[in-house]
Design a protein around this motif. Structure first.
Motif, PDB file in Angstrom:
ATOM      1  N   SER A  23       0.811  -1.228   0.000  1.00  0.00           N
ATOM      2  CA  SER A  23       0.000   0.000   0.000  1.00  0.00           C
ATOM      3  C   SER A  23       0.841   1.274   0.000  1.00  0.00           C
ATOM      4  CB  SER A  23      -0.935   0.005   1.207  1.00  0.00           C
ATOM      5  OG  SER A  23      -0.172   0.006   2.408  1.00  0.00           O
ATOM      6  N   THR A  24       2.139   1.160   0.281  1.00  0.00           N
ATOM      7  CA  THR A  24       2.996   2.356   0.337  1.00  0.00           C
ATOM      8  C   THR A  24       3.934   2.489  -0.849  1.00  0.00           C
ATOM      9  OG1 THR A  24       4.779   1.287   1.588  1.00  0.00           O
ATOM     10  CG2 THR A  24       2.980   2.272   2.873  1.00  0.00           C
ATOM     11  N   GLU A  43       3.494   5.581  -3.038  1.00  0.00           N
ATOM     12  CA  GLU A  43       3.816   6.799  -2.284  1.00  0.00           C
ATOM     13  C   GLU A  43       5.322   6.947  -2.129  1.00  0.00           C
ATOM     14  OE1 GLU A  43       3.429  10.431  -0.668  1.00  0.00           O
ATOM     15  OE2 GLU A  43       1.902   9.273  -1.722  1.00  0.00           O
ATOM     16  N   ASP A  88       3.586   1.262 -11.298  1.00  0.00           N
ATOM     17  CA  ASP A  88       3.590   2.193 -10.163  1.00  0.00           C
ATOM     18  C   ASP A  88       4.460   3.408 -10.468  1.00  0.00           C
ATOM     19  OD1 ASP A  88       1.885   0.588  -8.685  1.00  0.00           O
ATOM     20  OD2 ASP A  88       3.485  -0.279  -7.443  1.00  0.00           O
TER      21      ASP A  88
END
Length: 158
Positions: A87-88, A91, A124
């Motif tokens: 999930s990171t 980011e 990503d």
């Protein structure tokens, strides 16, 4: 890359990569996670010169800590990307890009079979406006192929 290039060593651990880059004449800042601050302590003892910091790569905000000049390169060697919570990951890539100079590059390397497929990683990267400049299958510059078991991605701002 010219001497005195500004390099951010992410997931720097004990400073092996960042220390070598500093010895080669670059201005290095190394950041490792706060899970084990002993790694940063070892980097400080073994490699004087670079600035070593503890921080969460998903929340990386170096200007807030007084490091305001963008980096010519961001290096993320080893298995750092595969240790991140899924999930990171985006980011973290976004934070790498945010710390990069407009003509800078991000170099990321990791192996296959560690829960982060190369295609997913490249998607990503694209989602945060980083695109491949060069894809290799080893740090010693062998070409990347579909059956490569390791990826070294040199990414540039899209």
């Amino acid at each position: 890359m010219p001497r005195r290039a500004r390099i951010l060593d992410t997931g720097c651990g004990t400073g092996r990569v960042g220390g070598a880059l500093a010895e080669a004449g670059h201005d290095v800042v190394g950041v490792d996670v706060d899970v084990d601050p002993a790694l940063i302590e070892a980097a400080e003892q073994d490699h004087a010169g670079p600035r070593w910091m503890v921080g969460d790569l998903a929340e990386l905000d170096l200007p807030a800590q007084g490091v305001t000049t963008p980096f010519d390169a961001v290096v993320c060697a080893g298995k750092v990307m595969t240790f991140l919570a899924p999930s990171t990951r985006r980011e973290v890539l976004r934070r790498f890009r945010a710390h990069l100079a407009p003509d800078g590059r991000v170099a990321i390397g990791f192996g296959a079979g560690r829960g982060y497929e190369f295609g997913e990683f490249l998607a990503d990267a694209a989602a945060v406006a980083l695109e491949p400049d060069l894809l290799l299958s080893t740090w010693d510059l062998r070409p990347f192929r579909d059956d490569s078991s390791f990826l070294v991605a040199l990414l540039r701002p899209a």
